[in-house]
Design an enzyme around this catalytic site. Sequence first.
Site, mmCIF file in Angstrom:
data_model
loop_
_atom_site.group_PDB
_atom_site.id
_atom_site.type_symbol
_atom_site.label_atom_id
_atom_site.label_comp_id
_atom_site.label_asym_id
_atom_site.label_seq_id
_atom_site.Cartn_x
_atom_site.Cartn_y
_atom_site.Cartn_z
ATOM 1 N N SER A 157 0.703 -1.108 -0.094
ATOM 2 C CA SER A 157 -0.134 0.030 -0.053
ATOM 3 C C SER A 157 0.819 1.186 0.257
ATOM 4 O O SER A 157 0.424 2.211 -0.437
ATOM 5 C CB SER A 157 -0.846 0.001 1.234
ATOM 6 O OG SER A 157 -0.396 0.399 2.467
ATOM 7 N N ASN B 290 13.658 4.059 3.535
ATOM 8 C CA ASN B 290 12.771 3.314 4.192
ATOM 9 C C ASN B 290 11.460 4.071 5.054
ATOM 10 O O ASN B 290 11.825 5.086 5.518
ATOM 11 C CB ASN B 290 13.546 2.143 5.080
ATOM 12 C CG ASN B 290 12.571 1.125 5.876
ATOM 13 O OD1 ASN B 290 11.748 0.737 5.046
ATOM 14 N ND2 ASN B 290 12.765 1.249 7.106
ATOM 15 N N HIS C 144 9.097 3.325 8.443
ATOM 16 C CA HIS C 144 9.227 2.408 9.535
ATOM 17 C C HIS C 144 8.012 3.042 10.250
ATOM 18 O O HIS C 144 7.587 4.056 10.621
ATOM 19 C CB HIS C 144 10.246 2.510 10.214
ATOM 20 C CG HIS C 144 10.427 1.796 11.463
ATOM 21 N ND1 HIS C 144 10.681 0.313 11.220
ATOM 22 C CD2 HIS C 144 10.060 2.134 12.804
ATOM 23 C CE1 HIS C 144 10.434 -0.317 12.523
ATOM 24 N NE2 HIS C 144 10.150 0.863 13.426
ATOM 25 N N ASP D 194 16.869 0.355 10.811
ATOM 26 C CA ASP D 194 15.758 1.401 11.248
ATOM 27 C C ASP D 194 16.563 2.599 11.886
ATOM 28 O O ASP D 194 16.265 3.170 12.681
ATOM 29 C CB ASP D 194 14.951 0.932 11.970
ATOM 30 C CG ASP D 194 14.049 -0.188 11.459
ATOM 31 O OD1 ASP D 194 13.907 -0.148 10.105
ATOM 32 O OD2 ASP D 194 13.527 -1.236 12.057
HETATM 33 C C1 GRF Z 1 3.909 -0.544 6.777
HETATM 34 O O1 GRF Z 1 3.573 -0.565 8.043
HETATM 35 C C2 GRF Z 1 5.443 -0.292 6.881
HETATM 36 O O2 GRF Z 1 5.876 0.865 7.522
HETATM 37 C C3 GRF Z 1 5.940 -1.510 7.551
HETATM 38 O O3 GRF Z 1 5.285 -2.781 6.767
HETATM 39 C C4 GRF Z 1 3.937 -2.200 6.510
HETATM 40 C C5 GRF Z 1 3.796 -2.323 4.954
HETATM 41 O O4 GRF Z 1 2.651 -2.109 4.406
HETATM 42 N N1 GRF Z 1 7.452 -1.639 7.461
HETATM 43 P P1 GRF Z 1 2.373 -2.024 2.793
HETATM 44 O O5 GRF Z 1 2.975 -3.324 2.054
HETATM 45 O O6 GRF Z 1 3.114 -0.782 2.473
HETATM 46 O O7 GRF Z 1 0.794 -2.027 2.671
#
Ligand code: GRF
Length: 197
Positions: A14, A109, A111, A147
Amino acid sequence: MTKRVAILISGGGSNMLALLRDMAAGDHPARAVLVASNDPAAAGLARAAAMGVAVAAVDHRPFGKDRAAFERALLEPLLAAAPDILCLAGFMRVLTPGFVDRFAGRMLNIHPSLLPKYPGLHTHQRALEAGDAEAGCTVHEVTPVLDDGTILGQARVPVLPGDTAESLAARVLQQEHRLYPAVLRRFAAGDRTPLFL
Ligand code: GRF
């Protein structure tokens, strides 16, 4: 010159979709050249392909614990796409320092915590257990330390009474979808000053 962006995902993608939509909206200093996943079944791959973006899958499982060999295989489609910027978006493999160094200063990234709080997994559960009044998400430069790296942007949300890890994650994810595209726009234009939403 328009910057070339590759995105690494492991799941639904997403955040990837939010980045692709923003780049496709026009008037953007970057364009997507590749979406790659370590999971051939990642739903995000089909979503990216449906938007006309090139996709690649390199299954990490046949490589077992040999991270470097997996990364060599991943580098093939990646280097062929020649990205200027590499965005991790829900990419769930830890990358070796050798891989990270190749993209030093141009790998981002997202997080789901207000770093430096809660690097690693289970961020929402940890925020709830700590009794935090606020949670959020961070976009940061990727360094060999998990991270870690310069913070490029953060968005905050309140922790509400009765929140579960799931309800908090959903609230934070909405902000991820605002923050990451906004940070990538700035970063691609050469602006590394942190953005706080
Ligand atoms: C998100 O919360 C991202 O921050 C975390 O994993 C989730 C991934 O969601 N590391 P998506 O695949 O982008 O929907």
